[in-house]
Enzyme design. Structure first.
Site, PDB file in Angstrom:
ATOM      1  N   ASP A 154      71.449  57.202  82.303  1.00  0.00           N
ATOM      2  CA  ASP A 154      71.500  56.498  81.017  1.00  0.00           C
ATOM      3  C   ASP A 154      70.454  57.045  80.058  1.00  0.00           C
ATOM      4  O   ASP A 154      70.689  57.154  78.863  1.00  0.00           O
ATOM      5  CB  ASP A 154      71.309  54.989  81.224  1.00  0.00           C
ATOM      6  CG  ASP A 154      70.026  54.653  81.971  1.00  0.00           C
ATOM      7  OD1 ASP A 154      69.497  55.534  82.695  1.00  0.00           O
ATOM      8  OD2 ASP A 154      69.539  53.518  81.852  1.00  0.00           O
ATOM      9  N   ARG A 186      62.326  56.171  80.383  1.00  0.00           N
ATOM     10  CA  ARG A 186      61.674  54.952  80.859  1.00  0.00           C
ATOM     11  C   ARG A 186      61.863  54.798  82.368  1.00  0.00           C
ATOM     12  O   ARG A 186      62.410  55.662  83.037  1.00  0.00           O
ATOM     13  CB  ARG A 186      62.212  53.734  80.111  1.00  0.00           C
ATOM     14  CG  ARG A 186      63.663  53.423  80.409  1.00  0.00           C
ATOM     15  CD  ARG A 186      64.086  52.148  79.668  1.00  0.00           C
ATOM     16  NE  ARG A 186      65.469  51.851  79.895  1.00  0.00           N
ATOM     17  CZ  ARG A 186      66.348  51.566  78.937  1.00  0.00           C
ATOM     18  NH1 ARG A 186      65.971  51.553  77.674  1.00  0.00           N
ATOM     19  NH2 ARG A 186      67.594  51.295  79.240  1.00  0.00           N
ATOM     20  N   GLU A 206      63.860  53.913  84.451  1.00  0.00           N
ATOM     21  CA  GLU A 206      65.247  53.606  84.765  1.00  0.00           C
ATOM     22  C   GLU A 206      65.964  54.880  85.213  1.00  0.00           C
ATOM     23  O   GLU A 206      66.047  55.151  86.392  1.00  0.00           O
ATOM     24  CB  GLU A 206      65.929  52.954  83.549  1.00  0.00           C
ATOM     25  CG  GLU A 206      67.259  52.337  83.923  1.00  0.00           C
ATOM     26  CD  GLU A 206      67.666  51.203  82.996  1.00  0.00           C
ATOM     27  OE1 GLU A 206      66.933  50.817  82.101  1.00  0.00           O
ATOM     28  OE2 GLU A 206      68.802  50.699  83.207  1.00  0.00           O
ATOM     29  N   GLU A 261      69.934  54.420  72.190  1.00  0.00           N
ATOM     30  CA  GLU A 261      70.584  53.389  72.999  1.00  0.00           C
ATOM     31  C   GLU A 261      71.149  52.281  72.124  1.00  0.00           C
ATOM     32  O   GLU A 261      72.253  51.797  72.338  1.00  0.00           O
ATOM     33  CB  GLU A 261      69.559  52.801  73.969  1.00  0.00           C
ATOM     34  CG  GLU A 261      70.086  51.654  74.804  1.00  0.00           C
ATOM     35  CD  GLU A 261      69.111  51.233  75.877  1.00  0.00           C
ATOM     36  OE1 GLU A 261      67.895  51.426  75.671  1.00  0.00           O
ATOM     37  OE2 GLU A 261      69.552  50.726  76.920  1.00  0.00           O
ATOM     38  N   HIS A 307      70.170  58.146  74.766  1.00  0.00           N
ATOM     39  CA  HIS A 307      71.211  57.485  75.542  1.00  0.00           C
ATOM     40  C   HIS A 307      72.537  58.036  75.016  1.00  0.00           C
ATOM     41  O   HIS A 307      72.808  57.910  73.828  1.00  0.00           O
ATOM     42  CB  HIS A 307      71.180  55.988  75.213  1.00  0.00           C
ATOM     43  CG  HIS A 307      70.823  55.095  76.336  1.00  0.00           C
ATOM     44  ND1 HIS A 307      69.572  55.036  76.870  1.00  0.00           N
ATOM     45  CD2 HIS A 307      71.570  54.184  77.021  1.00  0.00           C
ATOM     46  CE1 HIS A 307      69.562  54.112  77.835  1.00  0.00           C
ATOM     47  NE2 HIS A 307      70.774  53.585  77.949  1.00  0.00           N
TER      48      HIS A 307
HETATM   49  C1  BGC Z   1      71.179  50.880  80.714  1.00  0.00           C
HETATM   50  C2  BGC Z   1      72.557  51.021  80.140  1.00  0.00           C
HETATM   51  C3  BGC Z   1      73.465  50.353  81.121  1.00  0.00           C
HETATM   52  C4  BGC Z   1      73.126  48.890  81.001  1.00  0.00           C
HETATM   53  C5  BGC Z   1      74.028  47.957  81.731  1.00  0.00           C
HETATM   54  C6  BGC Z   1      70.821  49.433  80.705  1.00  0.00           C
HETATM   55  O1  BGC Z   1      69.577  49.176  81.175  1.00  0.00           O
HETATM   56  O2  BGC Z   1      70.244  51.672  80.071  1.00  0.00           O
HETATM   57  O3  BGC Z   1      72.871  52.151  79.533  1.00  0.00           O
HETATM   58  O4  BGC Z   1      74.790  50.688  81.085  1.00  0.00           O
HETATM   59  O5  BGC Z   1      71.781  48.660  81.341  1.00  0.00           O
HETATM   60  O6  BGC Z   1      73.463  46.735  81.946  1.00  0.00           O
END
Ligand code: BGC
Length: 874
Positions: free
Chosen positions: A459, A463, A465, A739, A760
């Site tokens: 994504d 960060r 993630e 994003e 994103h």
């Molecule tokens: C991500 C997104 C993802 C979404 C779904 C986010 O934290 O960065 O791109 O699809 O959560 O909950």
């Protein structure tokens, strides 16, 4: 007669660019023909293989077929390590003689059977909690005279780099990458012949926590796959008499600590050059090394990669460097990217240079709040010996800006360089047009793809993630397949999606799956990656493989959604993310969209059931096809009863709802469709052309408008600059896709939401519309073997162009308005054809070659003029 200057390319093997150590026993082959002959078509081909080290040679004989993309391997299955040189020749339709043989491609199989591995995993004997610094592992070995070939097969529970005799092996970054390790762990095959010499040799590895053991995920849990890291290396030395010596990781290896004193994907790396021993991977005495432990980690199959590795792809110099009051340097690379910094520095021993990274600035300093717990902090401690260069090995960051602290002396241009790292995919698609902001938007999409194809389609790259969210790729896959030759990367990830989807059809929201606070549930848009993405790879790359291997996963997903249906045949309960990040949703509650999430989920079930029926047809499962068509019809009827009025108005009166209605063909008849299209156009106009869609509606809304006769509204939406819109970020200086529509707020401050990435790709899915509709280049048969060339000028654009490297060769469309004339140029690759449909004119079928057309044209807001009856060809 054979046409002049016609050539066949050396065959491509599956989706590999370097078919060394491949995992396919019967790899499919593709080739491209270069010819100036208009309308060229292939009548037949012949494939020949010569054993490179054996007499296992074969020839397919002449095969009457026009296929040239991913044709079946016509010979006996490859054995482990087998090497063959394959070449191809082809006959054109009207040619009695074949074209000359292509250059050969050397195909080398990897270790295809588990029994081929005699190496074990070895690691340090140290056991400790928390992130652990990387270690070094090594052993020496003797090499006899007459070495002809040496291969290293290697992988790790962790991330690793190998060295032999002081030299780096290969150039991969973060190998073996991240997969669902308990199902599949990729191994790498390296040709190391040139690094080895007769006599004493040494092999060594750097081994870091990586995704195996490091703490990651926003809940920062470590040891996700195991408590100990391990390296496995199998070095096979082949001599001129046919004998083979094997050097493997086992108890004879030793380990020690490394100069890297910390390494984490999120937090960065610290390297103390004073601790480095430049000879650690050379033969000779090394002191203080201990015996390793042998490990039996919980890994699934060791598999050869399907896609390319991560590599260093490009270097970017700072566009500005500012010395701040506290002595640190603030560097601006002018481009948000994923990768890391490389230093060239000299100074006193023990000087520590610190590097911090961020995507945006706030009050003239790095704004690190959006990267949350990811420290993105690298440190280099100088050895004090001459000019030192360093780049971290086992981390990457998403950044445009960096703060450099502790720099000894003046920082010169070129002392700090950004090294862009991502999957080593060949660029495949370009788009350009007369509007500079749209050009920048398109480049931003490309950069967001580059920032997020880092071993897994993630994504975001910055960060805490960086997960393989299924929904993000679901919406972005068509754009990804256009911009880069990304089929291998995506297919590799889909193999993990297949591995991790439960029999109940629960597709993880992100793959590889790790435990976080996020619950798992049947989530429309996200799980639909299983039905959508394999068909995208077929349509765009002509690859039926992922669809065939993923069919049961897609079926399980649709069955899982079917179980959510209530007695009215709609989904009306349970968790859904819906139209995630609708611009009207509160910053801290991105799921609170205006469109009913159950409308989204039910619409998507209709869509996915239809796609599954198509998949079933393609692989000969006709009963399934009928069943899923029937399911789609029943759910579509339930959908209309629940959500649509008889006239075609929708209970969620939103851009996303109408986009779904129109693009997923959910309405009864033309009158309803017209009304829904008009209503969508009305909503778009009432919103003053501000976008009103989140993840579910964004990839569809422009198609819904342009296909329902509202091209001008589509252009107005695309070209709007106010917030929220696609161009708003461009006007705010964005160099990637954000994003959120407003990751940066109009007053220049960073969106307060706790989820605010500036890199994103999901909302960049609009690029696909730019390719297909603005420029007019769309696939009409798998792999663009037939194309639909249907440029739809508008929005005041005076010209646009798209070029795409299809599996058959380069396809291109460009158009230009000159007064009341529209000039269009089309290139169709050999073996392909196209239907050209120009505004106000009929359609013309064309064959391979270059074609030019002219039609009388005025923009929608100009006075209508009489169109010419058919495109005028010249
Ligand atoms: C991500 C997104 C993802 C979404 C779904 C986010 O934290 O960065 O791109 O699809 O959560 O909950």
């Amino acid at each position: 007669m054979t046409s002049h200057n016609s050539l066949v390319s050396a065959p491509r093997v599956e989706q590999h660019t370097e078919p060394l150590g491949i995992g396919e026993r019967t790899p499919r082959l593709s080739w491209q023909v270069q010819t100036g002959a208009r309308g060229w078509r292939q009548r037949a081909y012949e494939i020949e293989a010569i054993g490179a080290d054996s007499d296992r040679s074969w020839c397919s004989g002449r095969v009457e077929s026009s296929d040239s993309v991913l044709v079946p391997w016509p010979g006996p299955p490859l054995q482990s390590r087998e090497r063959v040189d394959v070449r191809v020749r082809v006959w054109g339709l009207d040619e009695s003689d074949p074209m000359p043989w292509s250059e050969p491609t050397t195909v080398e199989a990897g270790l295809l059977d588990p029994d081929d591995w005699t190496a074990t995993f070895v690691g340090s004997t140290e056991e400790s909690d928390g992130d652990r610094p990387p270690v070094l592992l090594r052993r020496e070995f003797a090499v006899r005279d007459g070495l002809v070939r040496a291969r290293a097969y290697a992988t790790a529970c962790g991330v690793y780099e190998l060295e032999i005799n002081g030299a780096r092996v290969g150039n991969e970054v973060l190998a073996p990458g991240w997969t669902s390790y308990s199902h599949r762990l990729r191994y790498q095959t390296y040709d190391v012949t040139d690094l080895i010499r007769p006599g004493a040799n040494a092999v060594g590895g750097w081994l870091a926590d990586g995704w195996w053991r490091g703490s990651y995920g926003w809940n920062r849990v470590g040891e996700r796959y195991g408590a100990r890291t391990g390296l496995t290396v199998q070095l096979e030395l082949t001599y001129d008499d046919g004998s083979v010596d094997t050097v493997v990781t086992d108890r004879t290896w030793t380990w020690t600590t490394s100069p890297i004193t910390r390494a984490s994907i999120y937090d960065g790396e610290r390297y103390d050059a004073r601790l480095a021993d430049p000879d650690w991977s050379r033969p000779g005495s090394v002191a203080g090394w201990s015996s390793v432990d042998e490990l039996t980690p919980n890994v699934g199959a060791l598999v050869a990669p399907i896609g390319p590795p991560v590599r260093r792809i490009e270097e970017v110099l700072p566009v500005a460097a500012t010395r701040l009051d506290d002595g640190t340097y603030l560097l601006d690379f002018g481009q948000n990217l994923a990768g890391r910094l490389r230093l060239r520095v000299s100074g006193p021993a023990g000087t520590t240079v610190g590097l911090r990274h961020a995507e945006v600035l706030e009050n003239g300093r790095l704004c690190t709040r959006p990267i949350r717990t990811a420290a993105a902090h690298d440190e280099y401690v100088l050895s004090g010996v001459g000019v030192e260069t360093w780049e971290p090995r086992f981390t990457y960051h998403g950044f445009r800006y960096a703060e450099v602290s502790g720099w000894p002396g003046d920082l010169e241009r070129g002392d700090v360089v950004a090294v862009v790292c991502h999957d080593d995919m060949a660029p495949a698609g370009e788009f350009t047009c007369s509007d500079p902001l749209l050009r920048r938007l398109h480049e931003n999409v490309r950069w967001s793809m580059r920032g997020n194809f880092v071993s897994v389609p993630t994504d975001c790259p910055q960060r805490d993630e960086r997960l393989g969210w299924t929904g993000d790729l679901q919406v972005f896959a068509p754009t990804a397949a256009y911009l880069y030759d990304s089929t291998g990367s995506i297919a590799d990830w889909l193999a993990d999606v297949d591995a991790e989807t439960g029999p109940d059809g629960l597709v993880p929201l992100y793959v590889p799956h790790i435990e976080t606070s996020f619950p798992q549930f049947h989530c429309a848009v996200w799980g639909d990656a299983t039905t959508v993405v394999p068909l995208v790879l077929l349509e765009r790359a002509g690859d039926l493989g992922p669809l065939t291997s993923g069919y049961e996963t897609a079926r399980a997903w649709v069955e899982g959604c079917r179980r959510l249906l209530d007695e009215r045949n709609v989904i009306s309960a349970g968790l859904q993310l819906g139209d995630w990040l609708d611009p009207a949703a509160p910053a801290d509650r991105p799921q609170e969209a205006r469109t009913d999430p159950y409308l989204v989920a039910t619409a998507y079930l209709v869509h996915s059931a239809r796609l599954l029926a198509r998949q079933a047809d393609l692989i000969g499962k006709t009963d399934d096809a009928a069943e899923y068509r029937d399911l789609a019809d029943r759910v579509a009827a339930g959908f209309r009863r629940e959500f649509v009025t008889g006239s075609g108005r929708c209970v969620s009166d939103t851009q996303t709802a109408y986009a779904l209605l129109l693009c997923f063909d959910l309405l009864d008849d033309a009158a309803q469709r017209r009304h829904a299209g008009d209503r969508l156009a009305r909503l778009v106009r009432d919103a003053e052309f501000r976008i009103g869609t989140g993840f579910a509606g964004t990839p569809l809304v422009l198609d819904a408008l342009s296909e329902s006769g509202h091209l001008e509204e589509a252009y107005r939406l695309l070209l709007e600059k106010g917030c929220p819109s696609w161009l708003y970020p461009v006007t705010m200086g964005a160099t990637t896709i954000w994003e959120r529509w407003d990751s940066l707020l109009p007053d220049g401050t960073v969106n307060p939401g706790n989820m605010t990435s500036f890199n994103h790709y999901a909302l960049g899915a609009v690029a696909d519309w730019m390719h297909r509709v603005v420029a007019g280049l769309a696939p009409a048969a798998p792999g663009y073997r037939s194309m639909l060339v249907r440029p739809q000028p508008g929005g005041g654009l005076t010209w646009a162009a798209a070029r795409h490297r299809t599996p058959y060769g380069l396809a291109a469309v460009s158009w230009r308005r000159e007064g009341t004339t529209l000039r269009v140029e089309v290139s169709v690759p050999p073996g392909c054809d196209a239907t050209v449909a120009l505004p106000g004119a009929g359609t013309v079928p064309v064959d391979a070659g270059h074609h030019m057309f002219e039609v009388a044209y005025r923009a929608a807001h100009d006075d209508p003029i009489e169109p010419l009856p058919a495109p005028h060809r010249f």
